[in-house]
Scaffold this motif. Structure first.
Motif, PDB file in Angstrom:
ATOM      1  N   MET A   1      26.904  -5.327  17.774  1.00  0.00           N
ATOM      2  CA  MET A   1      26.560  -6.552  18.491  1.00  0.00           C
ATOM      3  C   MET A   1      25.298  -6.356  19.319  1.00  0.00           C
ATOM      4  N   THR A   2      24.518  -7.421  19.435  1.00  0.00           N
ATOM      5  CA  THR A   2      23.336  -7.390  20.283  1.00  0.00           C
ATOM      6  C   THR A   2      23.763  -7.348  21.750  1.00  0.00           C
ATOM      7  N   ALA A   3      22.804  -7.128  22.623  1.00  0.00           N
ATOM      8  CA  ALA A   3      23.094  -7.151  24.062  1.00  0.00           C
ATOM      9  C   ALA A   3      23.716  -8.488  24.444  1.00  0.00           C
ATOM     10  N   ARG A   4      23.146  -9.582  23.966  1.00  0.00           N
ATOM     11  CA  ARG A   4      23.669 -10.916  24.274  1.00  0.00           C
ATOM     12  C   ARG A   4      25.117 -11.046  23.793  1.00  0.00           C
ATOM     13  N   ASP A   5      25.388 -10.614  22.567  1.00  0.00           N
ATOM     14  CA  ASP A   5      26.739 -10.737  22.018  1.00  0.00           C
ATOM     15  C   ASP A   5      27.735  -9.855  22.760  1.00  0.00           C
ATOM     16  N   ASN A   6      27.318  -8.661  23.193  1.00  0.00           N
ATOM     17  CA  ASN A   6      28.188  -7.796  23.985  1.00  0.00           C
ATOM     18  C   ASN A   6      28.563  -8.475  25.294  1.00  0.00           C
ATOM     19  N   VAL A   7      27.585  -9.082  25.959  1.00  0.00           N
ATOM     20  CA  VAL A   7      27.853  -9.751  27.239  1.00  0.00           C
ATOM     21  C   VAL A   7      28.758 -10.962  27.034  1.00  0.00           C
ATOM     22  N   ALA A   8      28.558 -11.686  25.958  1.00  0.00           N
ATOM     23  CA  ALA A   8      29.319 -12.917  25.704  1.00  0.00           C
ATOM     24  C   ALA A   8      30.712 -12.665  25.136  1.00  0.00           C
ATOM     25  N   PHE A   9      31.035 -11.442  24.786  1.00  0.00           N
ATOM     26  CA  PHE A   9      32.288 -11.153  24.090  1.00  0.00           C
ATOM     27  C   PHE A   9      33.522 -11.655  24.842  1.00  0.00           C
ATOM     28  N   GLY A  10      33.629 -11.355  26.114  1.00  0.00           N
ATOM     29  CA  GLY A  10      34.793 -11.791  26.897  1.00  0.00           C
ATOM     30  C   GLY A  10      34.905 -13.300  26.977  1.00  0.00           C
ATOM     31  N   LEU A  11      33.759 -13.958  26.997  1.00  0.00           N
ATOM     32  CA  LEU A  11      33.755 -15.421  27.034  1.00  0.00           C
ATOM     33  C   LEU A  11      34.228 -15.994  25.700  1.00  0.00           C
ATOM     34  N   GLN A  12      33.884 -15.316  24.617  1.00  0.00           N
ATOM     35  CA  GLN A  12      34.346 -15.737  23.296  1.00  0.00           C
ATOM     36  C   GLN A  12      35.872 -15.618  23.213  1.00  0.00           C
ATOM     37  N   LEU A  13      36.410 -14.537  23.748  1.00  0.00           N
ATOM     38  CA  LEU A  13      37.862 -14.362  23.760  1.00  0.00           C
ATOM     39  C   LEU A  13      38.556 -15.443  24.580  1.00  0.00           C
ATOM     40  N   ARG A  14      37.832 -15.992  25.534  1.00  0.00           N
ATOM     41  CA  ARG A  14      38.375 -17.061  26.378  1.00  0.00           C
ATOM     42  C   ARG A  14      38.061 -18.444  25.808  1.00  0.00           C
ATOM     43  N   HIS A  15      37.578 -18.462  24.577  1.00  0.00           N
ATOM     44  CA  HIS A  15      37.311 -19.693  23.819  1.00  0.00           C
ATOM     45  C   HIS A  15      36.279 -20.603  24.490  1.00  0.00           C
ATOM     46  N   GLN A  16      35.307 -19.991  25.132  1.00  0.00           N
ATOM     47  CA  GLN A  16      34.222 -20.766  25.709  1.00  0.00           C
ATOM     48  C   GLN A  16      33.256 -21.158  24.589  1.00  0.00           C
ATOM     49  N   ARG A  17      32.682 -22.310  24.695  1.00  0.00           N
ATOM     50  CA  ARG A  17      31.786 -22.814  23.652  1.00  0.00           C
ATOM     51  C   ARG A  17      30.562 -21.919  23.488  1.00  0.00           C
ATOM     52  N   SER A  18      30.034 -21.916  22.284  1.00  0.00           N
ATOM     53  CA  SER A  18      28.931 -21.046  21.908  1.00  0.00           C
ATOM     54  C   SER A  18      27.707 -21.229  22.798  1.00  0.00           C
ATOM     55  N   VAL A  19      27.340 -22.465  23.082  1.00  0.00           N
ATOM     56  CA  VAL A  19      26.160 -22.740  23.909  1.00  0.00           C
ATOM     57  C   VAL A  19      26.366 -22.210  25.326  1.00  0.00           C
ATOM     58  N   ALA A  20      27.553 -22.409  25.877  1.00  0.00           N
ATOM     59  CA  ALA A  20      27.854 -21.933  27.227  1.00  0.00           C
ATOM     60  C   ALA A  20      27.871 -20.409  27.274  1.00  0.00           C
ATOM     61  N   ARG A  21      28.426 -19.781  26.232  1.00  0.00           N
ATOM     62  CA  ARG A  21      28.447 -18.310  26.164  1.00  0.00           C
ATOM     63  C   ARG A  21      27.039 -17.758  26.154  1.00  0.00           C
ATOM     64  N   ARG A  22      26.206 -18.330  25.314  1.00  0.00           N
ATOM     65  CA  ARG A  22      24.822 -17.859  25.191  1.00  0.00           C
ATOM     66  C   ARG A  22      24.068 -18.030  26.515  1.00  0.00           C
ATOM     67  N   LYS A  23      24.248 -19.176  27.144  1.00  0.00           N
ATOM     68  CA  LYS A  23      23.565 -19.445  28.413  1.00  0.00           C
ATOM     69  C   LYS A  23      24.006 -18.449  29.487  1.00  0.00           C
ATOM     70  N   ARG A  24      25.315 -18.221  29.592  1.00  0.00           N
ATOM     71  CA  ARG A  24      25.836 -17.289  30.604  1.00  0.00           C
ATOM     72  C   ARG A  24      25.364 -15.866  30.325  1.00  0.00           C
ATOM     73  N   ALA A  25      25.401 -15.455  29.062  1.00  0.00           N
ATOM     74  CA  ALA A  25      24.946 -14.109  28.701  1.00  0.00           C
ATOM     75  C   ALA A  25      23.471 -13.936  29.037  1.00  0.00           C
ATOM     76  N   ASP A  26      22.666 -14.916  28.713  1.00  0.00           N
ATOM     77  CA  ASP A  26      21.232 -14.827  29.006  1.00  0.00           C
ATOM     78  C   ASP A  26      20.974 -14.786  30.514  1.00  0.00           C
ATOM     79  N   GLU A  27      21.725 -15.567  31.285  1.00  0.00           N
ATOM     80  CA  GLU A  27      21.579 -15.550  32.745  1.00  0.00           C
ATOM     81  C   GLU A  27      21.905 -14.171  33.308  1.00  0.00           C
ATOM     82  N   LEU A  28      22.982 -13.581  32.832  1.00  0.00           N
ATOM     83  CA  LEU A  28      23.395 -12.267  33.341  1.00  0.00           C
ATOM     84  C   LEU A  28      22.443 -11.165  32.903  1.00  0.00           C
ATOM     85  N   LEU A  29      21.949 -11.250  31.676  1.00  0.00           N
ATOM     86  CA  LEU A  29      20.972 -10.244  31.235  1.00  0.00           C
ATOM     87  C   LEU A  29      19.682 -10.359  32.042  1.00  0.00           C
ATOM     88  N   GLU A  30      19.319 -11.565  32.416  1.00  0.00           N
ATOM     89  CA  GLU A  30      18.152 -11.738  33.293  1.00  0.00           C
ATOM     90  C   GLU A  30      18.454 -11.163  34.680  1.00  0.00           C
TER      91      GLU A  30
END
Length: 124
Positions: free
Chosen positions: A14-43
């Motif tokens: 998994m990419t850095a973004r996908d690693n960060v978003a993994f827990g959100l995916q398990l919590r069934h968060q929408r793809s756009v929200a996962r990506r946005k949150r992962a990008d915010e945290l990586l920043e």
């Protein structure tokens, strides 16, 4: 509860973004929200230019920051850090220790930091 392991435990496929978003995916968060949150945290951890890189393409310090962002993604009430800096050289350790302290204070999150390093324990 968020956990950062001594060995980082990043998913190598998994990419850095996908690693960060993994827990959100398990919590069934929408793809756009996962990506946005992962990008915010990586920043937030200074890795916005590395979102599409895989763990083997990152330095140890960068991998540790991805692991930290992943732990923070789920907005835990408690953050557990199990010797998160033990595999890093002294210079990177000092920078990351300060960054973790800053994030902990900014996010007002209860943090348990396990270390065997006396300097980290006394100055962290």
């Amino acid at each position: 509860m968020g956990m950062v392991f001594q060995s980082y435990s990043l998913f190598p496929n998994m990419t850095a973004r996908d690693n960060v978003a993994f827990g959100l995916q398990l919590r069934h968060q929408r793809s756009v929200a996962r990506r946005k949150r992962a990008d915010e945290l990586l920043e937030l951890v200074g890795l916005s230019e590395h979102v599409t890189k895989y763990p083997h393409q990152l330095s140890g310090g960068q991998q540790q920051r991805v692991a930290l962002a992943r732990a923070l993604a789920i907005e835990p009430q408690v953050l557990l850090l199990d010797e998160p800096l033990s595999a890093l050289d002294a210079k990177v350790r000092a920078v990351l220790r300060d960054q973790i302290r800053s994030l902990q204070q900014r996010l007002a999150i209860t943090t348990v930091f396990v270390t065997h390093d006396q300097e980290e324990a006394l100055n962290g």
